[in-house]
Design a protein around this motif. Sequence first.
Motif, short mmCIF file in Angstrom:
data_model
loop_
_atom_site.label_atom_id
_atom_site.label_comp_id
_atom_site.label_asym_id
_atom_site.label_seq_id
_atom_site.Cartn_x
_atom_site.Cartn_y
_atom_site.Cartn_z
N ARG A 1 -20.22 50.14 -26.63
CA ARG A 1 -21.02 50.90 -27.74
C ARG A 1 -19.83 52.14 -28.43
O ARG A 1 -20.19 52.02 -29.39
N LEU A 2 -18.58 51.93 -27.19
CA LEU A 2 -17.51 52.63 -28.34
C LEU A 2 -17.17 51.89 -29.46
O LEU A 2 -16.86 52.53 -30.53
N ILE A 3 -17.34 50.25 -29.53
CA ILE A 3 -16.68 49.49 -30.17
C ILE A 3 -17.57 49.52 -31.43
O ILE A 3 -17.33 49.67 -32.22
N ALA A 4 -18.63 49.39 -30.72
CA ALA A 4 -20.05 49.24 -32.04
C ALA A 4 -19.91 50.33 -32.65
O ALA A 4 -19.84 50.57 -34.88
N ASP A 5 -19.40 51.54 -32.26
CA ASP A 5 -19.51 53.12 -32.94
C ASP A 5 -18.60 52.91 -34.23
O ASP A 5 -18.21 53.27 -35.30
N ALA A 6 -17.28 52.68 -33.36
CA ALA A 6 -15.91 52.71 -34.61
C ALA A 6 -16.09 51.76 -35.20
O ALA A 6 -15.62 52.06 -36.28
N ALA A 7 -16.99 50.80 -35.49
CA ALA A 7 -17.07 49.71 -36.36
C ALA A 7 -17.90 49.98 -37.19
O ALA A 7 -17.78 49.99 -38.85
N ARG A 8 -18.97 51.01 -37.51
CA ARG A 8 -20.48 51.21 -38.29
C ARG A 8 -19.29 52.69 -38.63
O ARG A 8 -19.10 52.22 -39.76
N GLN A 9 -18.56 52.98 -38.11
CA GLN A 9 -18.26 54.48 -38.98
C GLN A 9 -17.27 53.59 -39.97
O GLN A 9 -16.78 54.64 -40.93
N ALA A 10 -16.08 52.58 -39.12
CA ALA A 10 -15.78 51.95 -40.60
C ALA A 10 -16.41 51.18 -41.33
O ALA A 10 -15.22 50.70 -42.50
N HIS B 1 -23.25 43.07 -26.64
CA HIS B 1 -24.08 44.64 -26.59
C HIS B 1 -26.02 43.97 -26.13
O HIS B 1 -25.81 44.79 -25.08
N ALA B 2 -26.51 43.40 -26.85
CA ALA B 2 -27.93 43.40 -26.69
C ALA B 2 -27.98 42.84 -25.36
O ALA B 2 -28.66 43.31 -23.62
N THR C 1 -28.28 43.46 -19.01
CA THR C 1 -27.30 43.23 -17.40
C THR C 1 -27.53 44.77 -17.03
O THR C 1 -27.97 44.27 -15.06
N VAL C 2 -27.86 45.86 -17.26
CA VAL C 2 -27.82 46.94 -16.52
C VAL C 2 -29.21 47.51 -16.44
O VAL C 2 -29.37 48.00 -15.37
N ALA C 3 -29.96 47.20 -17.36
CA ALA C 3 -31.22 47.24 -17.60
C ALA C 3 -32.09 46.48 -15.98
O ALA C 3 -32.96 47.31 -15.30
#
Length: 349
Positions: free
Chosen positions: A265-274, A285-286, A291-293
Amino acid sequence: MTPVMERDRGRPPRRVRWERWCVVGYVGFVGLGVMGRPMALNLARAGTPLVVWNRTPARSAPLREAGAEVAASPAEVFDRASTVLLMLYDGAAVDAVLGRGTPEFAARVAGRTVVHMGTTSPEYSAGLRDDVAAAGGTYVEAPVSGSRVPAEQGRLVGMVAGDEDAVAAVRALLAPVCGETFACGPAPGALLMKLSVNLFLITQVTGLTEAFHFAELHGLDRSLLLDVLDAGPMASAVSRMKAPKLLARDFSVQAGAVDVLKNNRLIADAARQAGLASPLLDACHALFEETVALGHGGEDMVAVLHAIEARTRDVSSRDEDARGEIIRDENARDARTRDVRDGAGTAGA
């Protein structure tokens, strides 16, 4: 840089000073989780005069046995240490330990070096850097790459960012923890580097896991797959650690799936912001969300296998439904053909 240690007879060293960059007095360590405890143990065993604190006190016991002193509170750590290493899960945990947003914050960080070793967003780190500086402290980022086993072996890879002199001192301090450290410029350069490394790690381990799943469902000898991978150019420390776990379906935690999801999530957020595309990361991510679910967040990241297997079952189910639909269509068509043929025969009679 070689440390010069001063010892009292029969006691752990009370002071460590570095020949060029000065780290005097106790070093604080807060956060003795899966990664933090072996890191702190390596510092203590190397003779670092350590004072530690953890929210769950029982996790401090091995540190006391290794010669570290155990504080009763985070405030005591800051009272006694000139440099404090924070290996905490997220920004909320860091803020709580620092007393950020309260009058305690300035009292804790002023005149001290705060070393943020956890993985948070670069934006969070930049804000914390500014707040620590405004309160009269020094801020250094020092996230590490590696999981529990390299942490136990003292072979993590450290990425360090901040003021040059402070970075030099922290790199020397982390010698018992990291096989190598790299200066990454001003903060948040180290966290951005860590996220770049983790993007590769996440996609690499997910691809390895899918390869084992592919081989298994085609009836291949998965131990032979491990040997072939290990002999070829794609072998790495990661594959040599994770492939045997996949072979044995050993999901005991080295790097937890829920932590991988957090990093994703942190990487995805940083990618979107850039404004960056991240197609491979998004697929991973999906899968880690699934896996967690499915209840495997506390297992190792190779537990992403459960999500991949669940998708295969879904595909098989859809294929079975599709085959059933085809059979029903064919039966209906045959029935209509018989009706037409029977009708034509009746008219001829």
